[in-house]
Design an enzyme around this catalytic site. Structure first.
Site, mmCIF file in Angstrom:
data_model
loop_
_atom_site.group_PDB
_atom_site.id
_atom_site.type_symbol
_atom_site.label_atom_id
_atom_site.label_comp_id
_atom_site.label_asym_id
_atom_site.label_seq_id
_atom_site.Cartn_x
_atom_site.Cartn_y
_atom_site.Cartn_z
ATOM 1 N N ASN A 9 15.396 11.365 35.256
ATOM 2 C CA ASN A 9 16.669 11.032 35.908
ATOM 3 C C ASN A 9 16.566 9.567 36.337
ATOM 4 O O ASN A 9 15.895 9.262 37.319
ATOM 5 C CB ASN A 9 16.872 11.968 37.113
ATOM 6 C CG ASN A 9 18.080 11.584 37.954
ATOM 7 O OD1 ASN A 9 18.891 10.760 37.540
ATOM 8 N ND2 ASN A 9 18.195 12.186 39.135
ATOM 9 N N TRP A 10 17.202 8.711 35.566
ATOM 10 C CA TRP A 10 17.059 7.273 35.820
ATOM 11 C C TRP A 10 17.780 6.819 37.083
ATOM 12 O O TRP A 10 17.519 5.737 37.592
ATOM 13 C CB TRP A 10 17.569 6.475 34.621
ATOM 14 C CG TRP A 10 16.651 6.469 33.440
ATOM 15 C CD1 TRP A 10 15.417 7.070 33.356
ATOM 16 C CD2 TRP A 10 16.877 5.816 32.178
ATOM 17 N NE1 TRP A 10 14.878 6.829 32.115
ATOM 18 C CE2 TRP A 10 15.745 6.058 31.375
ATOM 19 C CE3 TRP A 10 17.926 5.057 31.650
ATOM 20 C CZ2 TRP A 10 15.637 5.571 30.076
ATOM 21 C CZ3 TRP A 10 17.824 4.572 30.359
ATOM 22 C CH2 TRP A 10 16.688 4.820 29.580
ATOM 23 N N LYS A 11 18.750 7.605 37.548
ATOM 24 C CA LYS A 11 19.582 7.221 38.714
ATOM 25 C C LYS A 11 20.252 5.868 38.452
ATOM 26 O O LYS A 11 20.522 5.549 37.289
ATOM 27 C CB LYS A 11 18.734 7.219 39.991
ATOM 28 C CG LYS A 11 17.973 8.529 40.175
ATOM 29 C CD LYS A 11 17.439 8.717 41.550
ATOM 30 C CE LYS A 11 16.697 10.050 41.625
ATOM 31 N NZ LYS A 11 16.252 10.373 42.972
ATOM 32 N N HIS A 94 23.393 17.197 42.115
ATOM 33 C CA HIS A 94 22.232 16.484 42.668
ATOM 34 C C HIS A 94 22.472 16.217 44.157
ATOM 35 O O HIS A 94 23.605 15.935 44.565
ATOM 36 C CB HIS A 94 22.010 15.170 41.913
ATOM 37 C CG HIS A 94 20.683 14.555 42.217
ATOM 38 N ND1 HIS A 94 20.439 13.879 43.389
ATOM 39 C CD2 HIS A 94 19.511 14.554 41.524
ATOM 40 C CE1 HIS A 94 19.174 13.480 43.398
ATOM 41 N NE2 HIS A 94 18.587 13.878 42.280
ATOM 42 N N GLU A 96 21.915 13.723 45.893
ATOM 43 C CA GLU A 96 22.500 12.403 46.179
ATOM 44 C C GLU A 96 24.018 12.438 45.978
ATOM 45 O O GLU A 96 24.757 11.776 46.693
ATOM 46 C CB GLU A 96 21.814 11.328 45.306
ATOM 47 C CG GLU A 96 20.396 11.064 45.804
ATOM 48 C CD GLU A 96 19.405 10.597 44.763
ATOM 49 O OE1 GLU A 96 19.802 10.150 43.676
ATOM 50 O OE2 GLU A 96 18.187 10.697 45.044
ATOM 51 N N GLU A 166 15.079 20.963 43.781
ATOM 52 C CA GLU A 166 14.728 19.628 44.254
ATOM 53 C C GLU A 166 14.829 19.568 45.776
ATOM 54 O O GLU A 166 15.906 19.281 46.327
ATOM 55 C CB GLU A 166 15.693 18.599 43.651
ATOM 56 C CG GLU A 166 15.580 18.460 42.154
ATOM 57 C CD GLU A 166 15.837 17.026 41.704
ATOM 58 O OE1 GLU A 166 15.030 16.507 40.934
ATOM 59 O OE2 GLU A 166 16.816 16.422 42.172
ATOM 60 N N GLY A 172 12.102 11.025 46.147
ATOM 61 C CA GLY A 172 11.958 9.592 46.407
ATOM 62 C C GLY A 172 11.057 9.264 47.595
ATOM 63 O O GLY A 172 11.007 8.139 48.056
ATOM 64 N N SER A 212 9.480 13.622 43.528
ATOM 65 C CA SER A 212 8.232 12.860 43.483
ATOM 66 C C SER A 212 7.194 13.411 42.499
ATOM 67 O O SER A 212 6.001 13.296 42.741
ATOM 68 C CB SER A 212 7.617 12.719 44.885
ATOM 69 O OG SER A 212 8.501 12.016 45.738
ATOM 70 N N GLY A 233 12.411 11.491 38.739
ATOM 71 C CA GLY A 233 13.185 10.285 39.048
ATOM 72 C C GLY A 233 12.375 9.035 38.781
ATOM 73 O O GLY A 233 12.284 8.551 37.651
#
Ligand code: PGA
Length: 248
Positions: A9-11, A94, A96, A166, A172, A212, A233
């Site tokens: 997941n490149w975000k 997600h 976020e 998650e 992160g 992570s 990520g």
């Protein structure tokens, strides 16, 4: 037997002008992988993936979309747009998106339905924050997220969904959940799906762990019976992703 799926997941990282090089590195490094490999990226990078990942074993998709087919939704992209550039997967729910952009369970359910309707495979994310874990409410919370996300979705459709556990406290932060904690929740998610549908359906659904994940934690996590791979990520932005895919 469920095949492992390792997804990046490149975000909001990786410019389109940088994507080609990273895709070259990853696709060359994972050529002989036993697991399925997936990269979820900003939609503006998808064109680069269309070109770079043709005839490779790396699948790709977007990090987000909107649940309408087309129309006056300034700034949004549709499922058909993702498919038009070869995307096969999309992230839904997600944390976020839930926490920064206010996406609620009703919208997440609509997105899940639309993705399935359009033959786009949703990667549904669920997970608790630290307070919820400290209050011992993880199962209540995640059980509810799963039920609301799957409302009105039949068992044949559910079999196509990928679920990612998650925990927000692990995303992160460099604090990977222990393999035991991750396995316990992934097992609970499978039991919840079995109670909503049946155990045959629950056995088919791939359940990933994310938060992570790195090259040194991947093996312990992915060897657990209910963890079918990872959603990665930060470590998907470099060659470390190759080590995670080739964790064995
Ligand atoms: P992380 O992100 O690996 O950087 O913790 C995971 C995710 O949010 O999907």
């Amino acid at each position: 037997m469920r095949k492992k799926l390792i997804a990046g997941n490149w975000k909001m990282n990786i410019l389109p002008s940088e994507a080609g090089q990273l895709l070259d590195t990853i696709k060359n490094g994972v050529k002989n992988a036993d697991s399925d490999v997936l990269l979820l990226m900003p939609s503006i990078d998808l064109f680069v993936a269309l070109d770079s990942l043709r005839n490779t074993n790396v699948k790709y998709g977007a990090e987000n979309f909107y649940c309408e087919d087309s129309g006056a939704y300034t700034g949004e992209i549709s499922a058909d747009m993702i498919k038009d550039v070869g995307g096969e997967y999309v992230i839904v729910g997600h944390s976020e998106r839930r926490n920064i952009f206010g996406e609620d369970d009703v919208l997440i359910n609509k997105k899940l339905k639309k993705a399935l309707d359009k033959d786009l495979i949703p990667v549904l994310c669920v997970g608790e924050d630290l307070e919820c874990r400290e209050d011992n409410k993880v199962e209540d919370f995640i059980g509810k997220q799963i039920k609301l996300a799957f409302a009105g979705i039949n068992k044949d459709e559910v079999k196509k969904v990928v679920v990612a556990y998650e925990p927000i406290w692990a995303i992160g932060t460099g604090k990977t959940a222990t393999a035991e904690i991750a396995e316990a929740v992934c097992k609970f998610i499978r039991e919840t799906i079995a109670s909503l549908y049946d155990s045959e359906t629950a056995e088919v659904v791939r359940i990933l762990y994310g938060g992570s994940v790195n090259a040194s934690t991947a093996k312990d996590l992915f060897e657990k019976p209910n963890i079918d791979g990872g959603l990665v990520g930060k470590a998907s932005l470099s060659e470390e992703f190759i080590k995670i895919v080739c964790y064995k």
